[in-house]
Design a protein around this motif. Structure first.
Motif, PDB file in Angstrom:
ATOM      1  N   THR A   1      -5.888  -8.961  -3.242  1.00 43.75           N
ATOM      2  CA  THR A   1      -5.046  -7.751  -3.233  1.00 43.75           C
ATOM      3  C   THR A   1      -4.034  -7.733  -4.377  1.00 43.75           C
ATOM      4  O   THR A   1      -2.923  -7.228  -4.222  1.00 43.75           O
ATOM      5  CB  THR A   1      -4.322  -7.546  -1.875  1.00 43.75           C
ATOM      6  OG1 THR A   1      -3.371  -8.596  -1.675  1.00 43.75           O
ATOM      7  CG2 THR A   1      -5.290  -7.461  -0.729  1.00 43.75           C
TER       8      THR A   1
ATOM      9  N   ASP B   1      -6.786  -1.072 -10.707  1.00 37.13           N
ATOM     10  CA  ASP B   1      -7.147  -2.461 -10.996  1.00 37.13           C
ATOM     11  C   ASP B   1      -7.223  -2.683 -12.502  1.00 37.13           C
ATOM     12  O   ASP B   1      -8.187  -2.303 -13.167  1.00 37.13           O
ATOM     13  CB  ASP B   1      -8.476  -2.802 -10.338  1.00 37.13           C
ATOM     14  CG  ASP B   1      -8.784  -4.281 -10.376  1.00 37.13           C
ATOM     15  OD1 ASP B   1      -8.212  -5.001 -11.225  1.00 37.13           O
ATOM     16  OD2 ASP B   1      -9.602  -4.722  -9.557  1.00 37.13           O
TER      17      ASP B   1
ATOM     18  N   HIS C   1       0.830  -1.206   0.000  1.00 39.57           N
ATOM     19  CA  HIS C   1       0.000   0.000   0.000  1.00 39.57           C
ATOM     20  C   HIS C   1       0.864   1.255   0.000  1.00 39.57           C
ATOM     21  O   HIS C   1       1.834   1.354   0.749  1.00 39.57           O
ATOM     22  CB  HIS C   1      -0.949   0.010   1.200  1.00 39.57           C
ATOM     23  CG  HIS C   1      -2.014  -1.033   1.097  1.00 39.57           C
ATOM     24  ND1 HIS C   1      -3.172  -0.839   0.388  1.00 39.57           N
ATOM     25  CD2 HIS C   1      -2.089  -2.284   1.580  1.00 39.57           C
ATOM     26  CE1 HIS C   1      -3.917  -1.918   0.445  1.00 39.57           C
ATOM     27  NE2 HIS C   1      -3.276  -2.823   1.171  1.00 39.57           N
TER      28      HIS C   1
ATOM     29  N   THR D   1     -13.438  -0.292  -0.830  1.00 42.61           N
ATOM     30  CA  THR D   1     -12.491   0.030   0.224  1.00 42.61           C
ATOM     31  C   THR D   1     -13.028  -0.468   1.552  1.00 42.61           C
ATOM     32  O   THR D   1     -14.130  -0.107   1.953  1.00 42.61           O
ATOM     33  CB  THR D   1     -12.251   1.561   0.292  1.00 42.61           C
ATOM     34  OG1 THR D   1     -11.803   2.016  -0.978  1.00 42.61           O
ATOM     35  CG2 THR D   1     -11.228   1.901   1.353  1.00 42.61           C
TER      36      THR D   1
ATOM     37  N   PRO E   1      -3.760  -3.183  -5.136  1.00 39.76           N
ATOM     38  CA  PRO E   1      -4.146  -2.715  -3.802  1.00 39.76           C
ATOM     39  C   PRO E   1      -5.180  -1.583  -3.781  1.00 39.76           C
ATOM     40  O   PRO E   1      -5.799  -1.355  -2.756  1.00 39.76           O
ATOM     41  CB  PRO E   1      -2.823  -2.258  -3.190  1.00 39.76           C
ATOM     42  CG  PRO E   1      -1.930  -2.011  -4.340  1.00 39.76           C
ATOM     43  CD  PRO E   1      -2.365  -2.918  -5.430  1.00 39.76           C
ATOM     44  N   TYR E   2      -5.346  -0.892  -4.899  1.00 40.30           N
ATOM     45  CA  TYR E   2      -6.309   0.210  -4.945  1.00 40.30           C
ATOM     46  C   TYR E   2      -7.246   0.001  -6.123  1.00 40.30           C
ATOM     47  O   TYR E   2      -6.804  -0.385  -7.214  1.00 40.30           O
ATOM     48  CB  TYR E   2      -5.584   1.556  -5.067  1.00 40.30           C
ATOM     49  CG  TYR E   2      -4.758   1.870  -3.845  1.00 40.30           C
ATOM     50  CD1 TYR E   2      -5.374   2.257  -2.658  1.00 40.30           C
ATOM     51  CD2 TYR E   2      -3.377   1.755  -3.859  1.00 40.30           C
ATOM     52  CE1 TYR E   2      -4.628   2.530  -1.526  1.00 40.30           C
ATOM     53  CE2 TYR E   2      -2.624   2.021  -2.731  1.00 40.30           C
ATOM     54  CZ  TYR E   2      -3.255   2.405  -1.564  1.00 40.30           C
ATOM     55  OH  TYR E   2      -2.516   2.665  -0.448  1.00 40.30           O
TER      56      TYR E   2
END
Length: 194
Positions: free
Chosen positions: A129, A137, A5, A61, A132-133
Motif C-alpha cells: 500500500t 502509483d 485512503h 482493486t 493506495p490507488y
C-alpha cells in the motif's frame, strides 16, 4: 492502513461537518456556510464516483468481500454520499454556492495528492500500500504519468464542482418549503413544542 485512503479521509471530514452542523442546530446557531456544505457534497460525490466508475474497473482493486468489509464498502462509497446529497438537497438553501468556492473545495483532493506522493516517496519501494490507488502509483507510471492522471482527475473534479454549483442555482427550495410548513402540533406563534 485505511487512514491513507481518500474515501476514509473524506468520510471523516463529512462526519465532522455533520456533527458540527448538528451541534449548531441544537444550539440554535445558523447552518453551516455554503462553502462547507458544497465542499462536503463534492468530496462525497468524488468518493462515490471514483469507486463506482473508476476503481471497480482496476483489476488491482480488492473485492469488497463479505460481512463487515462489504458493509463498510457500501456505507463509505454509497450510503454516505447519498446521505450527503440528500442533506444538501433537502436541508440547505439553494442558490448559495459560488464558482469562487471551487478552488477552496479542490484543496482537499490537492492536499491528498501531496500526502500520497510524499508518503510514497518516504516508504521503501515494494512496501505494501505504498500508493493506495493504482492510478497514483509512481512505481508504475512515474511522476510524469501520475501527475498527468492527477491533473486529468483534477479537471474532472473541477467540472463536477461546476455542475454542483449550476444545479444549486436551478434546484427548488425544498429546505424553505420544509421550514415554511412549521410543526403541526403547535400554532406558528406558540413557541416550541408543548
Amino acid at each position: 492502513p485505511p487512514l491513507i485512503h481518500f474515501t476514509v479521509l473524506a468520510n471523516l471530514l463529512v462526519a465532522v461537518a455533520f456533527g458540527w452542523s448538528a451541534v449548531r442546530s441544537w444550539r440554535g446557531a445558523p447552518p453551516l456556510p455554503p462553502y462547507l456544505t458544497g465542499g462536503m457534497l463534492l468530496l462525497a460525490a468524488i468518493t462515490a464516483l471514483m469507486h463506482h466508475l473508476v476503481l471497480v474497473n482496476y483489476p488491482e482493486t480488492p473485492a469488497p468481500g463479505t460481512g463487515w468489509s462489504l458493509a463498510a464498502t457500501l456505507l463509505l462509497h454509497t450510503v454516505t454520499p447519498l446521505a450527503v446529497a440528500a442533506d444538501w438537497l433537502l436541508l440547505t438553501a439553494p442558490r448559495t454556492l459560488r464558482l469562487a468556492h471551487i478552488p477552496l473545495w479542490l484543496t482537499a483532493p490537492a492536499a491528498y495528492l501531496g500526502l500520497v506522493l510524499t508518503r510514497g516517496a518516504l516508504l521503501s519501494p515494494g512496501s505494501p500500500t505504498r500508493y493506495p490507488y493504482p492510478f497514483l502509483d509512481v512505481d508504475t507510471y512515474g511522476y510524469a504519468g501520475t501527475l498527468t492522471q492527477a491533473l486529468a482527475l483534477g479537471l474532472l473534479f473541477t467540472a463536477l464542482a461546476s455542475l454542483i454549483t449550476a444545479v444549486d442555482h436551478i434546484r427548488p427550495n425544498v429546505a424553505g418549503w420544509i421550514q415554511h410548513r412549521g410543526n403541526r402540533i403547535s400554532p406558528p406563534a406558540a413557541g416550541g413544542l408543548k
